[in-house]
Design a protein around this motif. Structure first.
Motif, PDB file in Angstrom:
ATOM      1  N   MET A 137       7.972 -33.687  32.112  1.00  0.00           N
ATOM      2  CA  MET A 137       7.368 -35.011  32.014  1.00  0.00           C
ATOM      3  C   MET A 137       8.465 -36.048  32.231  1.00  0.00           C
ATOM      4  O   MET A 137       9.532 -35.966  31.611  1.00  0.00           O
ATOM      5  CB  MET A 137       6.736 -35.180  30.629  1.00  0.00           C
ATOM      6  N   ALA A 138       8.216 -36.995  33.130  1.00  0.00           N
ATOM      7  CA  ALA A 138       9.139 -38.105  33.329  1.00  0.00           C
ATOM      8  C   ALA A 138       8.824 -39.189  32.308  1.00  0.00           C
ATOM      9  O   ALA A 138       7.658 -39.535  32.097  1.00  0.00           O
ATOM     10  CB  ALA A 138       9.012 -38.653  34.748  1.00  0.00           C
ATOM     11  N   LEU A 139       9.860 -39.715  31.672  1.00  0.00           N
ATOM     12  CA  LEU A 139       9.680 -40.697  30.604  1.00  0.00           C
ATOM     13  C   LEU A 139      10.316 -42.029  30.963  1.00  0.00           C
ATOM     14  O   LEU A 139      11.394 -42.072  31.570  1.00  0.00           O
ATOM     15  CB  LEU A 139      10.326 -40.182  29.310  1.00  0.00           C
ATOM     16  N   HIS A 154       4.773 -39.725  34.396  1.00  0.00           N
ATOM     17  CA  HIS A 154       3.976 -38.722  35.097  1.00  0.00           C
ATOM     18  C   HIS A 154       4.425 -37.331  34.639  1.00  0.00           C
ATOM     19  O   HIS A 154       5.488 -37.174  34.039  1.00  0.00           O
ATOM     20  CB  HIS A 154       4.108 -38.855  36.619  1.00  0.00           C
ATOM     21  N   TYR A 155       3.599 -36.348  34.941  1.00  0.00           N
ATOM     22  CA  TYR A 155       3.891 -34.961  34.618  1.00  0.00           C
ATOM     23  C   TYR A 155       4.141 -34.203  35.922  1.00  0.00           C
ATOM     24  O   TYR A 155       3.643 -34.581  36.992  1.00  0.00           O
ATOM     25  CB  TYR A 155       2.724 -34.314  33.867  1.00  0.00           C
ATOM     26  N   ARG A 163       9.117 -29.292  43.366  1.00  0.00           N
ATOM     27  CA  ARG A 163       8.669 -30.147  42.268  1.00  0.00           C
ATOM     28  C   ARG A 163       7.319 -30.737  42.667  1.00  0.00           C
ATOM     29  O   ARG A 163       7.221 -31.483  43.654  1.00  0.00           O
ATOM     30  CB  ARG A 163       9.683 -31.253  42.005  1.00  0.00           C
ATOM     31  N   ILE A 164       6.292 -30.387  41.912  1.00  0.00           N
ATOM     32  CA  ILE A 164       4.933 -30.820  42.223  1.00  0.00           C
ATOM     33  C   ILE A 164       4.477 -31.806  41.155  1.00  0.00           C
ATOM     34  O   ILE A 164       4.358 -31.454  39.978  1.00  0.00           O
ATOM     35  CB  ILE A 164       3.972 -29.618  42.283  1.00  0.00           C
ATOM     36  N   ARG A 165       4.231 -33.040  41.567  1.00  0.00           N
ATOM     37  CA  ARG A 165       3.767 -34.070  40.630  1.00  0.00           C
ATOM     38  C   ARG A 165       2.267 -33.918  40.423  1.00  0.00           C
ATOM     39  O   ARG A 165       1.496 -33.856  41.389  1.00  0.00           O
ATOM     40  CB  ARG A 165       4.092 -35.452  41.181  1.00  0.00           C
ATOM     41  N   LEU A 166       1.856 -33.843  39.162  1.00  0.00           N
ATOM     42  CA  LEU A 166       0.439 -33.681  38.870  1.00  0.00           C
ATOM     43  C   LEU A 166      -0.311 -34.983  39.140  1.00  0.00           C
ATOM     44  O   LEU A 166       0.140 -36.065  38.731  1.00  0.00           O
ATOM     45  CB  LEU A 166       0.232 -33.279  37.403  1.00  0.00           C
ATOM     46  N   SER A 171      -3.747 -35.039  34.596  1.00  0.00           N
ATOM     47  CA  SER A 171      -2.807 -35.388  33.533  1.00  0.00           C
ATOM     48  C   SER A 171      -3.450 -35.184  32.159  1.00  0.00           C
ATOM     49  O   SER A 171      -4.634 -35.489  31.963  1.00  0.00           O
ATOM     50  CB  SER A 171      -2.391 -36.855  33.674  1.00  0.00           C
ATOM     51  N   PRO A 172      -2.689 -34.663  31.182  1.00  0.00           N
ATOM     52  CA  PRO A 172      -3.240 -34.516  29.831  1.00  0.00           C
ATOM     53  C   PRO A 172      -3.409 -35.838  29.094  1.00  0.00           C
ATOM     54  O   PRO A 172      -3.990 -35.867  28.007  1.00  0.00           O
ATOM     55  CB  PRO A 172      -2.202 -33.627  29.135  1.00  0.00           C
TER      56      PRO A 172
END
Length: 213
Positions: A137-139, A154-155, A163-166, A171-172
């Motif tokens: 998770m990017a913060l 983003h997750y 690297r696959i961005r959801l 997203s949860p």
């Protein structure tokens, strides 16, 4: 493993200050700047002891938290942890240029829940948290009032070097973790997970004490 002791601390750590910006950083209380600016040499840990004050989950949050146990239980899932002991341990990650975080929440029955994660000062936002299994998770780090907040941007999933961005639909939810200084060597840790369709899924509050130095 060595524990918190100024004799084994390294040089002051300015990585979080760089993420917030100098002006915002100095708007924080000195105790907060000290906790997040504390340089730790390799192999040294700092531990904070406390207890869980409150925890709420709606049905969607409960289902998500239990489903996430498959990948290491990164979300609190047992409401019996309220009033139980909690411990957070931070250790410098020499190889990864980041920090290992271990959160332990007591439960009324059975073993405590233990959450392992690694914070790395990398990626498009400057800070990423990994929970294992290639999930991260990017913060974004910000200062609001005198609180230090970590907000999910983003997750992503890493697989075979990719690297696959959801997408947002998968997203949860939007996660916000807060560090709120209470004075007297105490701080409150808050966790809020909100979904645009399912509302407030999870909320947790815990209070911790600074370790003796």
């Amino acid at each position: 493993m060595k524990t918190d002791n100024f004799a084994v601390h390294g040089a002051p750590d300015d990585r979080f200050e760089k993420l917030t910006g100098r002006q915002a950083w100095h708007a924080l209380r000195p105790a907060v700047r000290k906790r997040f600016g504390k340089g730790l040499k390799g192999g040294v840990s700092v531990a904070y002891q406390g207890k869980v004050l409150s925890m709420q989950m709606n049905l969607a949050g409960r289902l998500l938290a239990h489903a996430a146990r498959i990948v290491g239980a990164p979300l609190p899932y047992d409401q019996s942890s309220v009033g139980q002991p909690a411990v957070v341990t931070v250790t410098e990650d020499i190889a990864g240029s980041g920090q290992f975080w271990i959160r332990q929440y007591g439960r009324k029955a059975g073993f405590p829940q233990v959450v392992h994660s690694s914070k790395r000062f990398a990626g498009p936002t400057g800070l990423e948290e990994y929970i294992g299994y290639g999930i991260g998770m990017a913060l974004k780090v910000s200062v609001e009032g005198q609180d230090l907040l970590f907000k999910s941007d983003h997750y992503f999933v890493q697989f075979l070097g990719l690297r696959i961005r959801l997408p947002r639909a998968l997203s949860p939810g939007a996660l916000v973790i807060g560090h709120h200084d209470m004075g007297g060597g105490q701080f409150r840790f808050s966790l809020d997970l909100h979904h645009r369709l399912f509302g407030q899924m999870i909320h947790q509050d815990a209070i911790f004490n600074d370790g003796k130095e």
